[in-house]
Enzyme design. Structure first.
Site, PDB file in Angstrom:
ATOM      1  N   PHE A 154      21.119  -8.624 -33.575  1.00  0.00           N
ATOM      2  CA  PHE A 154      19.699  -8.974 -33.518  1.00  0.00           C
ATOM      3  C   PHE A 154      19.585 -10.475 -33.329  1.00  0.00           C
ATOM      4  CE2 PHE A 154      15.564 -10.262 -35.120  1.00  0.00           C
ATOM      5  CZ  PHE A 154      14.734  -9.404 -34.423  1.00  0.00           C
TER       6      PHE A 154
ATOM      7  N   ASP B 184      25.217 -16.946 -34.269  1.00  0.00           N
ATOM      8  CA  ASP B 184      23.825 -16.848 -34.693  1.00  0.00           C
ATOM      9  C   ASP B 184      23.828 -16.760 -36.217  1.00  0.00           C
ATOM     10  OD1 ASP B 184      21.331 -16.049 -35.525  1.00  0.00           O
ATOM     11  OD2 ASP B 184      21.018 -14.615 -33.898  1.00  0.00           O
TER      12      ASP B 184
ATOM     13  N   LYS C 121      15.774 -18.844 -40.636  1.00  0.00           N
ATOM     14  CA  LYS C 121      15.354 -18.253 -41.916  1.00  0.00           C
ATOM     15  C   LYS C 121      15.544 -19.156 -43.143  1.00  0.00           C
ATOM     16  CE  LYS C 121      15.376 -13.430 -40.668  1.00  0.00           C
ATOM     17  NZ  LYS C 121      15.974 -13.097 -39.374  1.00  0.00           N
TER      18      LYS C 121
HETATM   19  C1  LIG Z   1      15.660 -13.006 -37.982  1.00  0.00           C
HETATM   20  C2  LIG Z   1      16.730 -13.261 -37.018  1.00  0.00           C
HETATM   21  C3  LIG Z   1      16.463 -13.871 -35.777  1.00  0.00           C
HETATM   22  C4  LIG Z   1      15.065 -14.189 -35.313  1.00  0.00           C
HETATM   23  O1  LIG Z   1      14.475 -15.189 -36.074  1.00  0.00           O
HETATM   24  P1  LIG Z   1      12.897 -15.424 -35.979  1.00  0.00           P
HETATM   25  O2  LIG Z   1      12.656 -16.628 -36.838  1.00  0.00           O
HETATM   26  O3  LIG Z   1      12.222 -14.188 -36.478  1.00  0.00           O
HETATM   27  O4  LIG Z   1      12.573 -15.695 -34.555  1.00  0.00           O
HETATM   28  C5  LIG Z   1      17.539 -14.148 -34.954  1.00  0.00           C
HETATM   29  N1  LIG Z   1      18.797 -13.868 -35.321  1.00  0.00           N
HETATM   30  C6  LIG Z   1      19.091 -13.303 -36.510  1.00  0.00           C
HETATM   31  C7  LIG Z   1      20.518 -13.058 -36.876  1.00  0.00           C
HETATM   32  C8  LIG Z   1      18.071 -12.974 -37.404  1.00  0.00           C
HETATM   33  O5  LIG Z   1      18.355 -12.386 -38.569  1.00  0.00           O
END
Ligand SMILES: *Cc1c(COP(=O)(O)O)cnc(C)c1O
Length: 398
Positions: free
Chosen positions: A136, A221, A250
């Site tokens: 994700f 990520d 986050k």
């Molecule tokens: C939540 C998340 C995102 C997206 O972040 P947003 O601030 O909602 O755009 C991207 N990568 C990972 C691994 C995430 O958990």
């Protein structure tokens, strides 16, 4: 007279999420209260965001002070909170430079642009990025394309091309997918939204070697794993590798909306004008993120998260032993998931809400627990007891 906020929501707010029934009004540490005055232990922390708890005085003070001083200037000028945040993150990581933006998807968008520029500059125009199935990476179009889950993509076709999705935790799949157009491999150190999937301890090291051998950028990520969630300040430290690029969001802001991508000097292919952001790196959110980050580092919060994570893992496994329908419990640091043998998540969440525990419905048959990293042993005990109650209740309805 009490306002009917739920009615207002259904009338005025775009319907994109089925919300839990409570209207949350305030929080303190691991606890939140709804408009009825009911108290909950918050094991969602705003989706792994509120790493140092709700209404932490350190952040409240930094934000309010900054609000009285200077909010926004644009990046035409030097501003102090942005540079303090840049310095503390670079000094405590293996990366050399940072760009600050506003969210996780924006951070990934920036990292992907950086990789493509890198390919143009250094790798004969290579542009393809290998990402993992079940990953994700966010909701903007490029992040949707990077995300290895077709259901996020189908309704938005045509989506940007240039991504190859391979099974996670499978180095051979990455090797097979690599060709002369490949410029980078982009992975989560632990897949969060994809089901709390923890790779083999050798996987990321193997990816690192493969990237070195082939001149590929290794992008991690760390939007969910960054800033202590896995029990180390950055997730890559838990796996003993040094990536070329990481993305953060986050937990970076401790609750304020902020994201960032960081890179080794060798990967910094951008030239002035290649990327930018109006709000990115603004004084207000940077002041909040700096306060949260400094608190995490000064108090060695990641070590506390590691200890509490182990404790919570024991608690969850004890619960698993008591309930046949719990098929698996897995996690790392303070990122955990529990799986059931049937689609009982809605019933479990409803019963947990009733018992005063907030959790994240991860799958129809799985829940995710991600409390603030400052959670105490006693709060974990209380949460486990509430979860036990909720499971027993949900099983009765079964
Ligand atoms: C939540 C998340 C995102 C997206 O972040 P947003 O601030 O909602 O755009 C991207 N990568 C990972 C691994 C995430 O958990």
């Amino acid at each position: 007279m009490t306002t009917n906020w739920k009615e207002i929501e259904s009338k005025y707010y775009m319907f994109l999420v089925r919300r839990q029934p409570m209207v949350l009004e305030r929080g303190e540490g691991t606890r939140v209260w709804d408009t009825e005055g009911k108290e909950y232990l918050d094991f969602t922390s705003g989706w792994a965001v509120n790493n140092i708890g709700h209404a932490n005085p350190v952040m409240a003070e930094a934000i309010s002070k900054q609000a009285e001083t200077l909010l926004q200037t644009s990046n035409q000028f030097y501003t102090i909170p942005q540079l303090k945040l840049a310095q503390i993150l670079v000094d405590n990581s293996c990366l050399d430079k940072i760009f600050i933006c506003n969210s996780g998807t924006e951070a990934n968008e920036g990292a992907i642009k950086l990789a493509k520029k890198y390919g143009k500059k250094n790798k004969n125009g290579a542009y393809e990025i290998i990402t993992a199935l079940n990953s994700f990476h966010g909701r903007t179009m490029m992040s949707v394309a990077a995300t290895g889950q077709p259901h996020y993509q189908e309704i938005f076709q045509p989506i940007p091309t240039g991504f190859t999705h391979v099974p996670y935790d499978d180095i051979e799949a990455i090797k097979q997918a690599t060709n002369e157009r490949t410029v980078a491999v982009m992975l989560e150190p632990v897949q969060g939204e994809g089901g709390v999937n923890i790779p083999d301890s050798e996987y990321l090291k193997q990816v690192r070697s493969w990237c070195d051998e082939n001149g590929l950028l290794m992008i991690l990520d760390e939007v969910q794993t960054g800033l202590g969630r896995l029990g180390t300040l950055f997730g890559y430290q838990s796996f003993d590798v040094e990536p070329d690029v990481i993305t953060l969001a986050k937990g970076l802001g401790g609750g304020v909306p902020i994201g960032a991508f960081m890179a080794k000097d060798s990967a910094c292919a951008f030239d002035p004008g290649d990327h930018g952001s109006t709000f990115g790196g603004n004084a207000l959110t940077c002041a909040g993120a700096y306060a949260s980050t400094k608190f995490i580092i000064d108090n060695n919060v990641p070590a506390h998260a590691a200890e509490m994570g182990e404790y919570m893992g024991q608690g969850l496994n004890k619960i698993k032993a008591n309930h046949e329908f719990v098929t698996e419990v897995r996690g790392m640091g303070l990122l955990w998931a529990m799986f059931f043998d049937s689609d009982m998540t809605p019933a479990v969440i409803a019963a947990a809400n009733e018992a005063g525990l907030l959790m994240n419905p991860l799958r129809p048959n799985a829940i995710r627990l991600m409390p603030p990293l400052t959670v105490s042993r006693d709060e974990i005990d209380r949460a486990m007891s509430k979860l036990e109650t909720a499971l027993t209740e949900a099983a009765k309805q079964g």
